[in-house]
Design a protein around this motif. Structure first.
Motif, PDB file in Angstrom:
ATOM      1  N   ARG A  31       9.107  -2.010  11.263  1.00  0.00           N
ATOM      2  CA  ARG A  31       9.403  -2.163   9.841  1.00  0.00           C
ATOM      3  C   ARG A  31      10.868  -1.824   9.583  1.00  0.00           C
ATOM      4  O   ARG A  31      11.459  -0.997  10.270  1.00  0.00           O
ATOM      5  N   ASP A  52       7.866  -0.876  -4.225  1.00  0.00           N
ATOM      6  CA  ASP A  52       7.626  -2.281  -3.891  1.00  0.00           C
ATOM      7  C   ASP A  52       6.995  -2.414  -2.509  1.00  0.00           C
ATOM      8  O   ASP A  52       6.089  -3.222  -2.301  1.00  0.00           O
ATOM      9  N   GLN A  53       7.476  -1.640  -1.559  1.00  0.00           N
ATOM     10  CA  GLN A  53       6.931  -1.694  -0.203  1.00  0.00           C
ATOM     11  C   GLN A  53       5.480  -1.220  -0.185  1.00  0.00           C
ATOM     12  O   GLN A  53       4.643  -1.797   0.501  1.00  0.00           O
ATOM     13  N   GLU A 109       3.333  -1.362  -2.689  1.00  0.00           N
ATOM     14  CA  GLU A 109       2.516  -2.391  -3.326  1.00  0.00           C
ATOM     15  C   GLU A 109       2.302  -3.578  -2.386  1.00  0.00           C
ATOM     16  O   GLU A 109       1.200  -4.123  -2.278  1.00  0.00           O
ATOM     17  N   LEU A 110       3.330  -3.954  -1.672  1.00  0.00           N
ATOM     18  CA  LEU A 110       3.213  -5.054  -0.714  1.00  0.00           C
ATOM     19  C   LEU A 110       2.241  -4.692   0.401  1.00  0.00           C
ATOM     20  O   LEU A 110       1.399  -5.515   0.786  1.00  0.00           O
ATOM     21  N   ASP A 111       2.311  -3.477   0.910  1.00  0.00           N
ATOM     22  CA  ASP A 111       1.375  -3.036   1.953  1.00  0.00           C
ATOM     23  C   ASP A 111      -0.059  -3.040   1.439  1.00  0.00           C
ATOM     24  O   ASP A 111      -0.992  -3.424   2.155  1.00  0.00           O
ATOM     25  N   ARG A 112      -0.243  -2.612   0.184  1.00  0.00           N
ATOM     26  CA  ARG A 112      -1.585  -2.597  -0.391  1.00  0.00           C
ATOM     27  C   ARG A 112      -2.145  -4.012  -0.491  1.00  0.00           C
ATOM     28  O   ARG A 112      -3.284  -4.279  -0.135  1.00  0.00           O
ATOM     29  N   LYS A 113      -1.320  -4.956  -0.934  1.00  0.00           N
ATOM     30  CA  LYS A 113      -1.775  -6.338  -1.043  1.00  0.00           C
ATOM     31  C   LYS A 113      -2.071  -6.948   0.318  1.00  0.00           C
ATOM     32  O   LYS A 113      -3.026  -7.704   0.481  1.00  0.00           O
ATOM     33  N   LYS A 114      -1.273  -6.618   1.303  1.00  0.00           N
ATOM     34  CA  LYS A 114      -1.522  -7.116   2.661  1.00  0.00           C
ATOM     35  C   LYS A 114      -2.859  -6.590   3.171  1.00  0.00           C
ATOM     36  O   LYS A 114      -3.617  -7.324   3.797  1.00  0.00           O
TER      37      LYS A 114
END
Length: 165
Positions: A115, A151-152, A154-159
């Protein structure tokens, strides 16, 4: 269509197929046995003999040379393929070539990519101070954040939600 154009057309096609076709078409026995019967159902016998069969047989010597050229080209192509196959077999057996062979490596598809580390954000303290020599702003501070940004996260949660679906 003249014979020169006909020859160019024939030489642009597959040698084996055109050689067989020309041998059949310009053979007097096949013309009289196979083709004449079909033509007689459409045309008169005199026209079939004088205009079709005799006209085709006029080109028979020239076509014979064309068939020989097709046979030569076919033989050269077969010899070339045989030489390539022999060279490939020799290389596979370890004879010939430089001796360096390509060694396949398995794919590593399961290793995750690292990452990216978030860059430090620049924050500006804009509190107004009085009496410090006319300076309106304090010096810029660099603040290094610990951990991932909102933001990171939230992106991890959506993934993760997408993986579970």
């Amino acid at each position: 269509l003249g014979f020169a154009q006909f020859k160019r057309l024939v030489l642009s096609q597959d040698f084996v197929k055109t050689r067989v076709f020309l041998k059949f078409l310009f053979n007097e026995e096949s013309l009289n046995k196979w083709l004449k019967e079909g033509w007689l159902t459409l045309y008169e016998p005199h026209y079939v003999q004088s205009e079709l069969i005799d006209e085709v047989m006029k080109f028979e010597p020239a076509v014979r040379g064309l068939v020989e050229e097709l046979e030569r080209r076919q033989a050269m192509g077969e010899a070339k393929r045989a030489a390539e196959a022999e060279a490939a077999a020799a290389l596979a057996a370890g004879r010939g070539g430089t001796g360096q062979h390509t060694v396949p490596e398995p794919f590593n598809l399961t290793q995750p990519r690292p990452r990216l580390v978030p860059e430090p954000m620049q924050t500006v303290d804009i509190s107004h101070t009085k009496g410090d020599g006319g300076a309106d702003f304090k010096a810029t501070k660099w603040v290094k954040r610990e951990g991932p940004t909102k933001d990171q996260l939230e992106l991890d949660r959506k993934k993760e939600e997408n993986r579970l679906e």
